[in-house]
Design an enzyme around this catalytic site. Structure first.
Site, short mmCIF file in Angstrom:
data_model
loop_
_atom_site.label_atom_id
_atom_site.label_comp_id
_atom_site.label_asym_id
_atom_site.label_seq_id
_atom_site.Cartn_x
_atom_site.Cartn_y
_atom_site.Cartn_z
N HIS A 158 0.98 -1.31 -0.03
CA HIS A 158 0.11 0.03 -0.11
C HIS A 158 0.87 1.26 0.10
CE1 HIS A 158 -1.74 -2.90 2.91
NE2 HIS A 158 -2.52 -3.04 2.04
N ARG A 195 3.99 -4.81 9.35
CA ARG A 195 4.95 -4.23 8.20
C ARG A 195 6.35 -4.51 8.04
NH1 ARG A 195 2.07 1.85 9.10
NH2 ARG A 195 0.06 1.05 9.34
N HIS A 215 -9.34 2.81 -0.72
CA HIS A 215 -8.48 3.78 -0.45
C HIS A 215 -7.49 4.29 -1.59
CE1 HIS A 215 -8.27 2.12 3.94
NE2 HIS A 215 -9.23 3.01 3.86
N HIS A 267 -11.46 0.39 3.23
CA HIS A 267 -10.18 -0.31 2.29
C HIS A 267 -10.86 -1.06 1.60
CE1 HIS A 267 -6.60 -2.37 2.35
NE2 HIS A 267 -7.50 -3.50 2.30
N ASP A 285 -4.63 1.67 -1.83
CA ASP A 285 -4.63 0.33 -1.94
C ASP A 285 -4.20 -0.18 -3.22
OD1 ASP A 285 -5.80 0.45 0.74
OD2 ASP A 285 -7.85 0.43 -0.12
N HIS A 305 1.15 4.52 2.02
CA HIS A 305 0.76 4.92 3.51
C HIS A 305 1.17 6.50 3.23
CE1 HIS A 305 0.53 1.38 5.91
NE2 HIS A 305 0.69 0.94 4.64
N HIS A 357 -3.10 3.64 5.67
CA HIS A 357 -3.24 3.81 4.00
C HIS A 357 -3.53 5.45 3.70
CE1 HIS A 357 -4.38 -0.78 4.01
NE2 HIS A 357 -3.05 -0.28 4.47
N HIS A 412 3.77 -5.75 3.21
CA HIS A 412 3.32 -6.65 4.50
C HIS A 412 3.58 -8.06 4.58
CE1 HIS A 412 0.81 -3.08 6.49
NE2 HIS A 412 0.97 -2.81 5.00
ZN ZN Z 1 -6.40 0.49 2.62
CU CU Z 2 0.29 -1.42 4.40
#
Ligand code: ZN
Ligand code: CU
Length: 193
Positions: free
Chosen positions: A78, A171, A113, A104, A116, A80, A96, A154
């Site tokens: 993602h 993460r 998001h 999400h 995403d 962030h 995110h 992730h």
């Molecule tokens: Zn998200």
């Molecule tokens: Cu993430």
């Protein structure tokens, strides 16, 4: 005769000038500046790699990620909100990127998001490669801009539905998104973005 030829030359020159401007706009794509994000492993994850962001025609952006050191399988990836990878668990990158304050989802979900990007899939050797094109982000500091923010990979797959982050787990690596040339203003908490 002379006048006529002169007129013809003038028209040709102005047409050529118009074409040059149009080509330059196409190359810039309206999407901003080419950018690069260089992953740093979080903790002792050993996960590393890069993400390249290339503006294309019509405001599209190509995102090309290459990541090493992963467990084989799918891993949530993602954008962030903050350009801060200093926390050993990556928490300083924030949530995110979600300027519209919606739920999400996955990269093709009707509601998602903006950050995403979905999953990156690693092979048996732990190497994942992902290329996607998006139309709703820009490589600048505008309302949909991602320069100075971050990319996070992730431990677990993103299921595209669990809130607020798809059950993607820990993460593993974090990278600040920087313009390939010139300075990048980092987006930080309380930084008046
Ligand atoms: Zn998200
Ligand atoms: Cu993430």
């Amino acid at each position: 005769m002379f006048n006529r030829r002169h007129l013809f030359t003038s028209v040709s020159l102005s047409l050529a000038a118009t074409l040059v401007v149009a080509c330059q706009q196409d190359e810039q794509g309206g999407g901003g500046r080419p950018a690069l994000a260089d992953f740093q492993p979080l903790g002792n994850s050993g996960v590393d790699g890069t993400v390249e962001f290339t503006p294309l025609q019509g405001g599209r952006i190509r995102i090309h990620a290459e990541v090493t050191g992963l467990e084989p399988g799918s891993h949530g990836i993602h954008i962030h909100e903050f350009g801060d990878c200093s926390d050993p668990e990556g928490l300083s990158a924030g949530d995110h990127f979600n300027p519209e304050g919606v739920a999400h989802g996955g990269p093709n979900s009707p509601v998602r998001h903006l950050g995403d990007l979905g999953n990156i899939t690693a092979d048996a050797g732990g190497r994942g490669v992902m290329t996607i094109e998006v139309t709703d982000l820009t490589l600048d500091n505008g309302p949909r801009g991602i320069l100075g923010r971050s990319v996070v990979v992730h431990a677990d797959p993103d299921d595209y539905k669990t809130q607020p982050a798809g059950m993607s787990g820990a993460r593993l690596a974090c990278a600040v998104i920087r313009a390939q040339e010139g300075d990048t203003d980092l987006v930080l908490p309380g930084g008046g973005e």
